[in-house]
Design an enzyme around this catalytic site. Sequence first.
Site, short mmCIF file in Angstrom:
data_model
loop_
_atom_site.label_atom_id
_atom_site.label_comp_id
_atom_site.label_asym_id
_atom_site.label_seq_id
_atom_site.Cartn_x
_atom_site.Cartn_y
_atom_site.Cartn_z
N CYS A 90 0.79 -1.23 0.00
CA CYS A 90 0.00 0.00 0.00
C CYS A 90 0.83 1.29 0.00
CB CYS A 90 -1.03 -0.01 1.12
SG CYS A 90 -0.52 -0.79 2.64
N ARG A 137 7.49 -11.21 4.78
CA ARG A 137 7.08 -11.05 6.17
C ARG A 137 7.79 -12.08 7.03
NH1 ARG A 137 0.48 -10.37 5.35
NH2 ARG A 137 0.60 -8.61 3.91
N GLN A 192 1.22 -10.95 -3.60
CA GLN A 192 -0.16 -10.54 -3.30
C GLN A 192 -0.83 -10.03 -4.57
OE1 GLN A 192 -0.01 -7.62 -0.11
NE2 GLN A 192 -1.30 -8.92 1.12
N ASP A 199 -2.74 -7.66 -5.23
CA ASP A 199 -3.19 -6.48 -4.52
C ASP A 199 -3.86 -5.48 -5.45
OD1 ASP A 199 -3.42 -5.11 -2.14
OD2 ASP A 199 -1.28 -5.24 -1.68
N HIS A 254 -5.29 -1.10 -5.03
CA HIS A 254 -5.66 0.05 -4.21
C HIS A 254 -6.53 0.95 -5.05
CE1 HIS A 254 -1.93 -1.53 -2.38
NE2 HIS A 254 -2.65 -1.38 -1.29
N LYS A 291 -12.63 -4.22 7.72
CA LYS A 291 -12.48 -4.97 6.49
C LYS A 291 -13.54 -6.06 6.37
CE LYS A 291 -9.03 -8.09 8.53
NZ LYS A 291 -7.79 -8.86 8.31
N HIS A 345 -8.11 -0.97 0.15
CA HIS A 345 -7.09 -1.99 -0.05
C HIS A 345 -7.84 -3.31 -0.28
CE1 HIS A 345 -4.09 0.50 2.40
NE2 HIS A 345 -5.26 1.01 2.76
#
Length: 638
Positions: A334, A363, A381, A383, A385, A464, A510
């Site tokens: 992000c 991570r 990911q 992902d 945004h 979320k 997100h």
Amino acid sequence: MRVTLPDGKQLELENGALGLDAAQAIGRGLAKAAVAIRVDGELRSLSDPLYDGAAVEIVTGQEEDGLRVLRHTASHIMAQAVMHLFPDADVKLGIGPAYQNGFYYDFDLNRSISADDFPAITAEMERIIKEDLPIVRSVKTREEALRWAREKKDPYKEELVEAIPEGEEISFYTQGDFTDLCAGPHLPSTGKLKFFQLMNVAGAYWRGDEHNPMMQRIYATAFASKEALAEHLHRLEEAAKRDHRRLGRELDLFSIQEEGPGFPFFHPKGMVIMNSLLEFWRREHTRRGYEEVSTPIILSTELWKRSGHYDHYEENMYFLKIDDEDYAIKPMNCPGGILMYKRKPVSYRDLPIRMAELGVVHRHELSGALHGLMRVRKFTQDDAHIFMTPEQIKDEILGVLDLTEYFYSVFGFKYFVELSTRPENSMGSDEDWERATEALKEALAAKGWEYKINEGDGAFYGPKIDIHLEDCLGRTWQCGTVQLDFQMPERFELTYDGSDGKEHRPIMIHRVVLGSIERFIGILTEHFAGAFPLWLAPVQARVMTITDRSIPAAKAVRDRLLDAGIRVELDERNEKINYKIRQAQMEKIPYMLVLGDREAEEGTVSLRKRGEKGNLGVLSVEDVIARLTQEIADKTMD
């Protein structure tokens, strides 16, 4: 006394009646099946006293709460059995909770426990069950509880007592010669447990902290019926057959090397699956107005401090120095997406901006938590945004939910939904959190999706929607998530020019659909037991020869399939055809094209499909290509 049942009827009982008395008053069959009781909505033991005016509901072992009580008692019986069997082993007890599919207990003792000990432990548990020992609750003061732990010379129980907040009741449960610190509730007696099985032993750090002593954890399970236990064990057998780590090795898809624990290696065939998945992902996102970006893996530590990740996620991040400056390897995408937004002025006419990224993140996970592709330290990911005006929130959330629904339907997954609310370590105002939570609720209501509230499990910057898919064995996996964020745009001072000519603050979503691509491939591997649908299969077809005379024709067929975009191999070895077919079945190749003299002469093939369908007859090469290309285009799951 009178108590009220769920249907509104009142039940008259003697003063001092217990939960079990209420079950017996309703019916003998219910009393036999009962394992606990809810009193005014609180789960209690059947041996707890009731009071006048209480709302009561009998809980059986068929319910989730009932199974938890059953298994919690089973963990105490298992601990008691271990204490009996190893009196000279200086046994100290950790914790013994129930969880979704079973229970465990952590032991510290001066001998190793293995599966070879299971028959003896099981026999002792059965003896304790046969004794039908009453399970009695008691309460101690803090001083009494500490004295109890010290007399037992059990530092783990002492630590647990000391962690209980001042003023909170400290309860114990006793069955025969065994007493344990426990909040309960429990079965009324040991005899109520009937069907259980010990599963395996593993090491576990005390309280999950690698700096603490390593304990021995015995995993087990228990059910209310013989049939339910048998079904669960069958599912576990199926899960073992489908273990993605074994299949990844056997099918040459992926591996974890000693030199990189938690960092998966994808082999050529595994990359075919990944690339096919990502091609599908890119096409569907392009259709829905997403633009793909790529942001750096390493960014300044100052960026992560500004985003709040440093304060809330530091222990899971990797750091390094470059030219004496502090940098971090990104655990999230992000902040990079935010910098992409800030690269140029934005007008309200540009919004919404849907920015997609297949971002590689790292991570730090404890070594004991790593599990194949399911729990790794490096993953991709899927992902995105989305930056938008307040008026666009509902439509954008619905767009994400529609996309997620489509993806899961393609793979044939069922799913359920949770709304995760504000956690304790959050940032932002109460007003922003209220607005964000209500916006997610409105979108779910417009979608018509049922959901349950998962209190306190939101991201630190916003609430979320979590979407859990269910595989063919009934296991659930949290993959998709939609997070609504008012905080990041504020922290990074994001703006857009409004229709009124003034600067305004955008709202940010997100979201991921598949989650970790690596983990999703692991889920697919187990869901399909390695027999991937045709469009994902690394090798979609294999051409096989019966004799050397058909090799030229087989090569021509292979080339025609390659020209049609079908992933095909040729098996021209001097082996019996049944051997070749059997090997292709073991490699889970969807289609086999067999050529002998007759097929070579006529320009046909004998087509076989893996699994039960087997022989599909003799077809022209044109018909085979048409069949396979249509099945690939349709993304048929068969």
